[in-house]
Design a protein around this motif. Sequence first.
Motif, PDB file in Angstrom:
ATOM      1  N   UNK A  92     -12.935  10.687  42.714  1.00  0.00           N
ATOM      2  CA  UNK A  92     -11.161  10.837  43.231  1.00  0.00           C
ATOM      3  C   UNK A  92     -10.679   9.658  43.330  1.00  0.00           C
ATOM      4  N   UNK A  93     -11.064   9.004  44.264  1.00  0.00           N
ATOM      5  CA  UNK A  93     -10.975   7.668  45.225  1.00  0.00           C
ATOM      6  C   UNK A  93     -10.956   6.574  43.808  1.00  0.00           C
ATOM      7  N   UNK A  94     -11.213   6.509  42.539  1.00  0.00           N
ATOM      8  CA  UNK A  94     -11.628   5.581  41.146  1.00  0.00           C
ATOM      9  C   UNK A  94     -10.138   6.254  41.563  1.00  0.00           C
ATOM     10  N   UNK A  95      -9.699   6.882  41.122  1.00  0.00           N
ATOM     11  CA  UNK A  95      -9.058   7.961  39.433  1.00  0.00           C
ATOM     12  C   UNK A  95      -7.541   7.182  40.414  1.00  0.00           C
ATOM     13  N   UNK A  96      -7.521   7.487  41.769  1.00  0.00           N
ATOM     14  CA  UNK A  96      -5.891   7.519  42.564  1.00  0.00           C
ATOM     15  C   UNK A  96      -5.619   6.633  42.475  1.00  0.00           C
ATOM     16  N   UNK A  97      -6.396   5.598  42.991  1.00  0.00           N
ATOM     17  CA  UNK A  97      -6.313   3.930  43.682  1.00  0.00           C
ATOM     18  C   UNK A  97      -6.140   3.614  42.220  1.00  0.00           C
ATOM     19  N   UNK A  98      -4.990   2.850  42.066  1.00  0.00           N
ATOM     20  CA  UNK A  98      -4.431   2.243  41.330  1.00  0.00           C
ATOM     21  C   UNK A  98      -5.767   0.428  40.846  1.00  0.00           C
ATOM     22  N   UNK A  99      -5.996  -0.282  42.243  1.00  0.00           N
ATOM     23  CA  UNK A  99      -6.356  -1.647  42.332  1.00  0.00           C
ATOM     24  C   UNK A  99      -6.775  -1.554  43.504  1.00  0.00           C
ATOM     25  N   UNK A 100      -7.725  -2.754  44.003  1.00  0.00           N
ATOM     26  CA  UNK A 100      -7.838  -3.283  45.237  1.00  0.00           C
ATOM     27  C   UNK A 100      -9.173  -2.703  45.680  1.00  0.00           C
ATOM     28  N   UNK A 101      -9.719  -3.648  46.938  1.00  0.00           N
ATOM     29  CA  UNK A 101     -10.908  -3.413  47.371  1.00  0.00           C
ATOM     30  C   UNK A 101     -11.583  -2.363  47.318  1.00  0.00           C
ATOM     31  N   UNK A 102     -11.416  -1.176  47.752  1.00  0.00           N
ATOM     32  CA  UNK A 102     -11.158   0.482  48.787  1.00  0.00           C
ATOM     33  C   UNK A 102     -11.576   0.820  46.736  1.00  0.00           C
ATOM     34  N   UNK A 103     -10.672   0.482  45.888  1.00  0.00           N
ATOM     35  CA  UNK A 103     -11.146   1.133  44.504  1.00  0.00           C
ATOM     36  C   UNK A 103     -12.579   0.818  44.205  1.00  0.00           C
ATOM     37  N   UNK A 104     -12.821  -0.823  44.754  1.00  0.00           N
ATOM     38  CA  UNK A 104     -13.877  -1.291  44.074  1.00  0.00           C
ATOM     39  C   UNK A 104     -15.179  -0.616  44.996  1.00  0.00           C
ATOM     40  N   UNK A 105     -15.029  -0.240  45.883  1.00  0.00           N
ATOM     41  CA  UNK A 105     -16.365   0.242  46.596  1.00  0.00           C
ATOM     42  C   UNK A 105     -16.477   1.113  45.962  1.00  0.00           C
TER      43      UNK A 105
END
Length: 220
Positions: A179-192
């Motif tokens: 869900x986080x991967x799909x929701x967040x456009x980019x950045x370290x949190x998405x990568x994590x």
Amino acid sequence: MWHTGRIKVAAIASSAFALLVIGAALRPLVLPEHHTATPILTSAEVGFAQDMTAHHQQALILVQRLDRSADPTVLRLAQQLADAQRIEIGTLLGWLRLANETPLSPHPMAWMHTEEPAPHHHSVAAPDHPQAPPDATMPGLATMSELDALATARGRDAAILFLQLMFRHHQGGLTMSQAADRLLPSGPVKESARSMFQSQSQETGVISVLLTQLGAQPRP
């Protein structure tokens, strides 16, 4: 005359310097500066970090309640899982400290319901991400009765119950990470989140194999 002129020049230079100092001191009063701090994390990133921290913490509880006389292979896996979860918890808490946010969310899982993109990102949030109402139950968590049962289980029964609960726990973590991967456009949190999805997918496969070897199946 020449000496008097030097005195006048020195006095003028001194007065000019004094005016510059006074002007610099008064500048904030005359021309107030308004700085708008860019948030370190968006609400969705904060919510994911908070909820995944809580989710990981229960994984540590599962490991702590596993009987030390259980199958050695299961014990080694449990220790590896605990080590990985502690490292990720440290990363998540580090982000929350930088953002001056609390470790626990007052509204668990509310971030999955938002479509707020990060202000410092240039793309928009991905569509069709999983939705969850505010204060929804975290997926995959064991109940108190299940935790108590794990604490009293011994030997093979303990190993099977641990693997079953951890399999379901990882399934919930996969749901949150995806869900986080799909929701967040980019950045370290998405990568994590993407890294967590990959590692927990592999660990879920290992857990499934061990359950099969013990003649058991994952819980619904």
